[in-house]
Design an enzyme around this catalytic site. Sequence first.
Site, PDB file in Angstrom:
ATOM      1  N   MET A  42      80.426  83.429  18.226  1.00  0.00           N
ATOM      2  CA  MET A  42      80.850  84.825  18.344  1.00  0.00           C
ATOM      3  C   MET A  42      81.635  85.127  19.607  1.00  0.00           C
ATOM      4  SD  MET A  42      77.483  86.822  16.976  1.00  0.00           S
ATOM      5  CE  MET A  42      78.253  88.388  17.263  1.00  0.00           C
ATOM      6  N   LYS A  48      81.312  87.571  28.914  1.00  0.00           N
ATOM      7  CA  LYS A  48      81.258  87.141  27.516  1.00  0.00           C
ATOM      8  C   LYS A  48      82.365  87.901  26.788  1.00  0.00           C
ATOM      9  CE  LYS A  48      77.571  86.301  24.609  1.00  0.00           C
ATOM     10  NZ  LYS A  48      76.272  86.682  24.021  1.00  0.00           N
ATOM     11  N   GLY A  71      80.592  79.900  21.774  1.00  0.00           N
ATOM     12  CA  GLY A  71      79.721  79.893  20.612  1.00  0.00           C
ATOM     13  C   GLY A  71      80.467  80.436  19.413  1.00  0.00           C
ATOM     14  N   GLY A 119      81.537  78.242  28.465  1.00  0.00           N
ATOM     15  CA  GLY A 119      81.019  77.822  27.175  1.00  0.00           C
ATOM     16  C   GLY A 119      81.582  78.666  26.053  1.00  0.00           C
ATOM     17  N   ASP A 131      69.700  84.176  18.884  1.00  0.00           N
ATOM     18  CA  ASP A 131      70.390  82.908  19.106  1.00  0.00           C
ATOM     19  C   ASP A 131      69.742  82.133  20.254  1.00  0.00           C
ATOM     20  OD1 ASP A 131      72.312  81.014  18.491  1.00  0.00           O
ATOM     21  OD2 ASP A 131      73.873  81.961  19.717  1.00  0.00           O
TER      22      ASP A 131
END
Length: 160
Positions: A43, A61, A41, A39, A155
Amino acid sequence: MNGIVWDILGKRERERNMIERDPLIGRRLGAYQIQLKLGEGGMARVYKAYHERLRRDVAIKVILAQIAGQGDFRARFEREAQLVASLEHPNIVAVYDFGEEGAIPYLVMQYVGGGTLRDQLRDEYPLAPQQAAHYALQMARALHSAHRRGIVHRDVKPQN
């Protein structure tokens, strides 16, 4: 959040990974071999990776370059990684490691397979009220645990 997933990676994520050619897929970040993108986002991007020596899948991440290049980002990132790693709750993924490979800062977390609540809501029928209440309770417990430690999740959304 652990427990808010189901067993099959969403069809759209698999299709997106086949179409997109991400330069990190197949690359190593530290001890972690990047396998596929899970995925993205505003940031960061999240990848599934494999730690060969420990023989386990992880989620990584990777902070986007435009965010990582901001003034005091690295110091904030390190503080936040240490703080989040101190959380222990069954509905919060564990943070295992963080680091930087070249100019790429990353956070290594527990991998929980299956996709996100957003994928489930998009790909499946609406949730039964009892299931929705169960998910909401899990999220509330996880957020309460973080709040007791002074951490505010900025978030909260179905894909997180």
